[in-house]
Write an enzyme that holds these catalytic residues in place. Sequence first.
Site, PDB file in Angstrom:
ATOM      1  CB  CYS A 296      -3.047   0.621  -2.650  1.00 20.30           C
ATOM      2  SG  CYS A 296      -3.094   2.052  -3.022  1.00 20.30           S
ATOM      3  CG  ASN A 297      -9.489   0.558  -2.551  1.00 20.55           C
ATOM      4  OD1 ASN A 297     -10.626   0.080  -3.208  1.00 20.55           O
ATOM      5  ND2 ASN A 297      -9.043   0.616  -1.603  1.00 20.55           N
TER       6      ASN A 297
ATOM      7  CE1 TYR B 254       2.420   5.331  -3.708  1.00 22.42           C
ATOM      8  CE2 TYR B 254       1.149   3.655  -3.986  1.00 22.42           C
ATOM      9  CZ  TYR B 254       2.182   4.146  -3.861  1.00 22.42           C
ATOM     10  OH  TYR B 254       3.527   3.231  -4.004  1.00 22.42           O
ATOM     11  N   GLY B 255      -3.223   9.126  -3.789  1.00 23.29           N
ATOM     12  CA  GLY B 255      -4.502   9.371  -4.312  1.00 23.29           C
ATOM     13  C   GLY B 255      -4.337  10.887  -5.344  1.00 23.29           C
TER      14      GLY B 255
ATOM     15  CD  GLU C 165       0.145   6.753   5.914  1.00 21.94           C
ATOM     16  OE1 GLU C 165       1.329   6.869   6.594  1.00 21.94           O
ATOM     17  OE2 GLU C 165      -0.333   5.940   5.451  1.00 21.94           O
TER      18      GLU C 165
ATOM     19  CB  CYS D 249      -9.042   4.690   0.636  1.00 19.44           C
ATOM     20  SG  CYS D 249      -7.758   5.184   1.253  1.00 19.44           S
ATOM     21  CB  THR D 250      -6.602  -0.344   2.182  1.00 16.86           C
ATOM     22  OG1 THR D 250      -5.548   0.382   1.702  1.00 16.86           O
ATOM     23  CG2 THR D 250      -7.033  -1.206   1.178  1.00 16.86           C
ATOM     24  CG  HIS D 251      -4.839   5.091   4.363  1.00 22.87           C
ATOM     25  ND1 HIS D 251      -4.384   4.593   3.249  1.00 22.87           N
ATOM     26  CD2 HIS D 251      -3.662   5.453   5.109  1.00 22.87           C
ATOM     27  CE1 HIS D 251      -3.185   4.772   3.291  1.00 22.87           C
ATOM     28  NE2 HIS D 251      -2.578   5.380   4.414  1.00 22.87           N
TER      29      HIS D 251
ATOM     30  CG  ASP E 123      -1.653   1.039   1.186  1.00 24.08           C
ATOM     31  OD1 ASP E 123      -2.337   1.514   0.221  1.00 24.08           O
ATOM     32  OD2 ASP E 123      -1.972   1.749   2.534  1.00 24.08           O
ATOM     33  CB  SER E 124       0.390   4.970  -0.361  1.00 24.19           C
ATOM     34  OG  SER E 124      -0.870   4.930   0.554  1.00 24.19           O
TER      35      SER E 124
HETATM   36  N1  DGL Z   1      -4.854   3.277   0.821  1.00 21.41           N
HETATM   37  C1  DGL Z   1      -4.668   3.680  -0.452  1.00 21.41           C
HETATM   38  C2  DGL Z   1      -5.817   3.390  -1.338  1.00 21.41           C
HETATM   39  O1  DGL Z   1      -6.687   2.413  -0.841  1.00 21.41           O
HETATM   40  C3  DGL Z   1      -3.778   4.745  -0.994  1.00 21.41           C
HETATM   41  C4  DGL Z   1      -4.334   6.147  -0.333  1.00 21.41           C
HETATM   42  C5  DGL Z   1      -3.136   7.018  -0.813  1.00 21.41           C
HETATM   43  O2  DGL Z   1      -2.192   7.205  -0.423  1.00 21.41           O
HETATM   44  O3  DGL Z   1      -4.005   8.268  -1.284  1.00 21.41           O
HETATM   45  O4  DGL Z   1      -6.152   3.940  -2.232  1.00 21.41           O
END
Ligand code: DGL
Length: 276
Positions: free
Chosen positions: A76-77, A45-46, A155, A187-189, A13-14
Amino acid sequence: MTTDKNSPIGVFDSGLGGLTVVKEMGHYLPGEKIIYFGDTANVPYGDKTASQLIGLADNIAGFLMAKGVKAVVDACNSTSAVALEFLQKKYDVPIVGVIEAGVRGALNQTRNGKVGLIATRATIDSQAHRKAAEKLDSKVEILGQACPLFVPLVEAGKVNTPETIKAANMYLAPLQRAGIDTLILGCTHYPFLAPLLKRVLGDGVCLVDPAENTVLELNNLLHGKINESQALSFSHHEYFVSGDPAAFKEVGERLLNAPLGAVTQIPGDKSMKAVP
Ligand code: DGL
Protein backbone atom coordinates in the site's frame (compact mmCIF):
# COMPACT_ATOMS: atom_id res chain seq x y z
CA MET A 1 12.44 -13.60 14.45
CA THR A 2 11.08 -16.36 12.21
CA THR A 3 13.90 -17.95 10.25
CA ASP A 4 12.12 -20.96 8.74
CA LYS A 5 12.36 -20.55 4.98
CA ASN A 6 9.04 -22.36 4.59
CA SER A 7 7.18 -19.72 6.60
CA PRO A 8 4.67 -17.60 4.66
CA ILE A 9 5.14 -14.01 3.49
CA GLY A 10 2.68 -11.39 4.76
CA VAL A 11 1.20 -8.89 2.31
CA PHE A 12 -1.22 -6.13 3.23
CA ASP A 13 -3.23 -3.30 1.77
CA SER A 14 -6.43 -1.38 2.49
CA GLY A 15 -8.30 -3.73 0.18
CA LEU A 16 -7.88 -5.34 -3.23
CA GLY A 17 -4.91 -3.24 -4.39
CA GLY A 18 -2.24 -5.45 -2.86
CA LEU A 19 -3.41 -8.25 -5.13
CA THR A 20 -1.48 -6.52 -7.94
CA VAL A 21 1.66 -7.22 -5.87
CA VAL A 22 0.53 -10.78 -5.09
CA LYS A 23 0.21 -11.31 -8.85
CA GLU A 24 3.81 -10.19 -9.40
CA MET A 25 4.95 -12.42 -6.51
CA GLY A 26 3.34 -15.30 -8.39
CA HIS A 27 5.69 -14.59 -11.31
CA TYR A 28 8.92 -14.27 -9.36
CA LEU A 29 8.32 -16.21 -6.12
CA PRO A 30 5.97 -18.97 -7.27
CA GLY A 31 6.90 -21.34 -4.44
CA GLU A 32 6.00 -18.94 -1.65
CA LYS A 33 2.83 -19.01 0.40
CA ILE A 34 1.21 -15.64 1.14
CA ILE A 35 -0.92 -14.52 4.07
CA TYR A 36 -2.83 -11.52 2.72
CA PHE A 37 -4.66 -8.92 4.79
CA GLY A 38 -7.06 -6.46 3.13
CA ASP A 39 -8.38 -3.87 5.58
CA THR A 40 -11.66 -3.50 3.74
CA ALA A 41 -13.57 -2.21 6.78
CA ASN A 42 -11.29 0.84 6.70
CA VAL A 43 -10.84 1.35 2.93
CA PRO A 44 -10.04 3.92 1.55
CA TYR A 45 -6.77 4.68 3.31
CA GLY A 46 -6.10 7.66 1.06
CA ASP A 47 -8.15 10.10 3.14
CA LYS A 48 -6.58 9.13 6.49
CA THR A 49 -3.97 11.02 8.48
CA ALA A 50 -0.40 9.81 8.87
CA SER A 51 -0.95 8.81 12.51
CA GLN A 52 -4.11 6.87 11.62
CA LEU A 53 -2.22 5.07 8.84
CA ILE A 54 0.65 4.19 11.20
CA GLY A 55 -1.86 2.76 13.70
CA LEU A 56 -3.61 0.68 11.04
CA ALA A 57 -0.38 -0.62 9.52
CA ASP A 58 0.99 -1.49 12.96
CA ASN A 59 -2.12 -3.51 13.85
CA ILE A 60 -2.00 -5.43 10.59
CA ALA A 61 1.74 -6.09 10.89
CA GLY A 62 1.11 -7.43 14.41
CA PHE A 63 -1.59 -9.74 13.01
CA LEU A 64 0.79 -11.01 10.31
CA MET A 65 3.63 -11.54 12.81
CA ALA A 66 1.28 -13.68 14.93
CA LYS A 67 0.78 -15.83 11.81
CA GLY A 68 4.56 -16.45 11.77
CA VAL A 69 5.49 -14.65 8.57
CA LYS A 70 9.17 -14.48 7.58
CA ALA A 71 8.80 -11.15 5.72
CA VAL A 72 6.14 -8.52 5.02
CA VAL A 73 5.28 -6.54 1.92
CA ASP A 74 3.53 -3.27 2.71
CA ALA A 75 1.61 -3.38 -0.58
CA CYS A 76 0.00 0.00 0.00
CA ASN A 77 1.62 3.25 -1.06
CA SER A 78 -0.32 5.27 1.50
CA THR A 79 1.10 3.28 4.46
CA SER A 80 4.49 2.74 2.79
CA ALA A 81 4.72 6.54 2.53
CA VAL A 82 4.26 7.22 6.25
CA ALA A 83 4.60 3.98 8.24
CA LEU A 84 7.38 1.92 6.65
CA GLU A 85 10.23 3.19 8.83
CA PHE A 86 8.09 2.72 11.95
CA LEU A 87 7.32 -0.89 10.98
CA GLN A 88 10.93 -1.66 10.06
CA LYS A 89 12.14 -0.40 13.44
CA LYS A 90 9.45 -2.22 15.43
CA TYR A 91 9.47 -5.69 13.81
CA ASP A 92 12.47 -7.90 13.23
CA VAL A 93 11.53 -9.49 9.90
CA PRO A 94 12.33 -7.82 6.55
CA ILE A 95 9.57 -5.36 5.56
CA VAL A 96 9.52 -3.84 2.08
CA GLY A 97 7.34 -1.03 0.78
CA VAL A 98 6.37 0.14 -2.68
CA ILE A 99 7.44 3.81 -2.86
CA GLU A 100 11.14 3.55 -3.72
CA ALA A 101 10.39 0.69 -6.15
CA GLY A 102 8.09 3.00 -8.11
CA VAL A 103 10.61 5.82 -8.18
CA ARG A 104 13.40 3.50 -9.36
CA GLY A 105 11.15 2.21 -12.14
CA ALA A 106 10.35 5.76 -13.27
CA LEU A 107 14.00 6.86 -13.22
CA ASN A 108 14.83 3.96 -15.53
CA GLN A 109 12.12 4.99 -17.99
CA THR A 110 11.98 8.77 -18.20
CA ARG A 111 13.78 10.54 -21.02
CA ASN A 112 12.57 14.10 -20.46
CA GLY A 113 12.70 14.09 -16.63
CA LYS A 114 8.97 14.84 -16.26
CA VAL A 115 7.43 12.06 -14.20
CA GLY A 116 3.74 11.99 -13.36
CA LEU A 117 2.55 10.39 -10.12
CA ILE A 118 -1.04 9.33 -9.56
CA ALA A 119 -1.77 8.27 -6.00
CA THR A 120 -4.04 8.78 -3.01
CA ARG A 121 -4.28 12.14 -1.26
CA ALA A 122 -2.29 10.71 1.71
CA THR A 123 0.56 9.58 -0.56
CA ILE A 124 0.70 12.84 -2.51
CA ASP A 125 0.69 14.91 0.70
CA SER A 126 3.50 12.82 2.21
CA GLN A 127 5.88 13.84 -0.62
CA ALA A 128 7.40 10.38 -0.19
CA HIS A 129 8.16 9.91 -3.91
CA ARG A 130 9.94 13.25 -4.16
CA LYS A 131 12.01 12.39 -1.06
CA ALA A 132 12.86 8.96 -2.51
CA ALA A 133 13.99 10.57 -5.79
CA GLU A 134 16.21 12.99 -3.83
CA LYS A 135 17.67 10.07 -1.86
CA LEU A 136 18.50 8.40 -5.17
CA ASP A 137 20.16 11.64 -6.15
CA SER A 138 17.81 12.29 -9.03
CA LYS A 139 16.77 15.68 -10.37
CA VAL A 140 13.57 14.50 -12.08
CA GLU A 141 10.48 16.59 -11.66
CA ILE A 142 7.62 14.64 -10.04
CA LEU A 143 4.16 15.99 -10.82
CA GLY A 144 1.60 14.56 -8.40
CA GLN A 145 -2.12 14.10 -8.95
CA ALA A 146 -4.40 12.74 -6.23
CA CYS A 147 -7.14 10.46 -7.63
CA PRO A 148 -9.61 9.86 -4.77
CA LEU A 149 -12.32 8.39 -7.02
CA PHE A 150 -10.19 5.50 -8.27
CA VAL A 151 -9.96 3.28 -5.16
CA PRO A 152 -13.74 3.05 -4.53
CA LEU A 153 -14.25 2.32 -8.26
CA VAL A 154 -11.69 -0.51 -8.24
CA GLU A 155 -13.08 -1.93 -4.98
CA ALA A 156 -16.47 -2.06 -6.75
CA GLY A 157 -14.85 -3.84 -9.73
CA LYS A 158 -15.63 -0.87 -12.01
CA VAL A 159 -12.38 -0.76 -13.98
CA ASN A 160 -13.87 0.17 -17.35
CA THR A 161 -17.19 1.93 -16.79
CA PRO A 162 -18.20 5.39 -18.10
CA GLU A 163 -17.61 6.94 -14.66
CA THR A 164 -14.11 5.42 -14.44
CA ILE A 165 -13.28 6.67 -17.94
CA LYS A 166 -14.54 10.15 -17.00
CA ALA A 167 -12.43 10.16 -13.81
CA ALA A 168 -9.33 8.99 -15.72
CA ASN A 169 -9.72 11.77 -18.31
CA MET A 170 -10.15 14.35 -15.57
CA TYR A 171 -7.13 13.21 -13.51
CA LEU A 172 -4.74 12.66 -16.41
CA ALA A 173 -5.44 15.84 -18.39
CA PRO A 174 -3.20 18.16 -16.28
CA LEU A 175 -0.36 15.63 -16.39
CA GLN A 176 -0.67 15.32 -20.16
CA ARG A 177 -0.63 19.11 -20.50
CA ALA A 178 2.55 19.21 -18.39
CA GLY A 179 4.24 16.87 -20.89
CA ILE A 180 5.05 13.85 -18.71
CA ASP A 181 6.66 10.88 -20.49
CA THR A 182 6.38 8.47 -17.54
CA LEU A 183 3.60 7.83 -15.02
CA ILE A 184 4.05 6.10 -11.66
CA LEU A 185 0.99 4.10 -10.63
CA GLY A 186 1.44 5.24 -7.03
CA CYS A 187 -1.43 3.25 -5.56
CA THR A 188 -1.55 -0.53 -5.77
CA HIS A 189 -5.19 -0.43 -6.88
CA TYR A 190 -4.29 1.43 -10.08
CA PRO A 191 -2.58 -1.35 -12.10
CA PHE A 192 -6.10 -2.80 -12.43
CA LEU A 193 -6.88 0.40 -14.39
CA ALA A 194 -3.75 0.18 -16.56
CA PRO A 195 -5.52 -0.77 -19.83
CA LEU A 196 -7.81 2.27 -19.45
CA LEU A 197 -4.98 4.61 -18.42
CA LYS A 198 -2.94 3.46 -21.44
CA ARG A 199 -5.86 4.17 -23.73
CA VAL A 200 -6.24 7.70 -22.36
CA LEU A 201 -2.50 8.51 -22.41
CA GLY A 202 -1.51 6.83 -25.68
CA ASP A 203 1.90 5.37 -26.53
CA GLY A 204 3.98 8.41 -25.58
CA VAL A 205 3.71 7.81 -21.82
CA CYS A 206 5.24 4.80 -20.07
CA LEU A 207 3.30 3.40 -17.10
CA VAL A 208 5.34 2.23 -14.11
CA ASP A 209 3.84 -0.39 -11.81
CA PRO A 210 6.04 -0.56 -8.67
CA ALA A 211 5.08 -4.20 -8.04
CA GLU A 212 7.88 -5.75 -10.10
CA ASN A 213 10.71 -3.81 -8.43
CA THR A 214 9.13 -4.43 -5.02
CA VAL A 215 9.10 -8.17 -5.57
CA LEU A 216 12.66 -8.16 -6.92
CA GLU A 217 13.77 -6.32 -3.76
CA LEU A 218 11.97 -8.87 -1.59
CA ASN A 219 13.50 -11.69 -3.62
CA ASN A 220 16.99 -10.28 -3.02
CA LEU A 221 16.32 -10.19 0.71
CA LEU A 222 15.01 -13.75 0.80
CA HIS A 223 16.82 -15.81 -1.81
CA GLY A 224 18.81 -13.67 -4.18
CA LYS A 225 17.82 -15.86 -7.12
CA ILE A 226 14.88 -15.62 -9.51
CA ASN A 227 12.52 -18.48 -10.23
CA GLU A 228 10.22 -17.11 -12.89
CA SER A 229 6.91 -18.82 -13.54
CA GLN A 230 4.14 -18.09 -16.02
CA ALA A 231 1.64 -20.46 -14.40
CA LEU A 232 -0.02 -18.15 -11.91
CA SER A 233 -1.93 -19.61 -9.01
CA PHE A 234 -3.51 -17.69 -6.13
CA SER A 235 -5.63 -20.37 -4.49
CA HIS A 236 -2.98 -21.76 -2.10
CA HIS A 237 -2.65 -18.41 -0.29
CA GLU A 238 -4.71 -17.38 2.75
CA TYR A 239 -6.71 -14.16 2.62
CA PHE A 240 -8.06 -12.18 5.56
CA VAL A 241 -10.26 -9.09 5.43
CA SER A 242 -11.81 -6.81 8.03
CA GLY A 243 -14.92 -6.20 5.86
CA ASP A 244 -17.08 -8.41 3.65
CA PRO A 245 -15.19 -11.58 2.58
CA ALA A 246 -17.64 -12.50 -0.22
CA ALA A 247 -17.26 -9.12 -1.95
CA PHE A 248 -13.46 -9.33 -1.71
CA LYS A 249 -13.44 -12.83 -3.20
CA GLU A 250 -15.89 -12.02 -5.98
CA VAL A 251 -14.23 -8.80 -7.19
CA GLY A 252 -10.68 -10.07 -6.52
CA GLU A 253 -11.24 -13.18 -8.64
CA ARG A 254 -12.76 -11.08 -11.41
CA LEU A 255 -9.82 -8.65 -11.42
CA LEU A 256 -7.17 -11.38 -11.30
CA ASN A 257 -9.17 -13.66 -13.58
CA ALA A 258 -8.26 -16.60 -11.34
CA PRO A 259 -9.59 -18.27 -8.20
CA LEU A 260 -8.42 -17.01 -4.80
CA GLY A 261 -8.07 -19.24 -1.74
CA ALA A 262 -10.38 -19.00 1.25
CA VAL A 263 -11.16 -15.45 2.39
CA THR A 264 -11.77 -15.15 6.14
CA GLN A 265 -13.19 -12.17 7.94
CA ILE A 266 -11.54 -10.93 11.11
CA PRO A 267 -14.87 -9.58 12.33
CA GLY A 268 -15.38 -6.29 14.08
CA ASP A 269 -11.95 -6.42 15.67
CA LYS A 270 -11.36 -3.05 17.30
CA SER A 271 -7.63 -3.57 17.03
CA MET A 272 -8.04 -3.19 13.28
CA LYS A 273 -9.63 0.25 13.58
CA ALA A 274 -7.82 3.49 12.96
CA VAL A 275 -6.35 5.22 15.98
CA PRO A 276 -8.11 8.60 16.35
N1 DGL B 1 -3.83 0.65 -2.39
C1 DGL B 1 -3.45 1.61 -1.44
C2 DGL B 1 -2.32 2.48 -1.89
O1 DGL B 1 -1.47 1.98 -2.58
C3 DGL B 1 -4.53 2.28 -0.63
C4 DGL B 1 -5.56 3.04 -1.34
C5 DGL B 1 -6.69 3.52 -0.46
O2 DGL B 1 -7.22 2.71 0.31
O3 DGL B 1 -7.02 4.72 -0.52
O4 DGL B 1 -2.20 3.63 -1.55
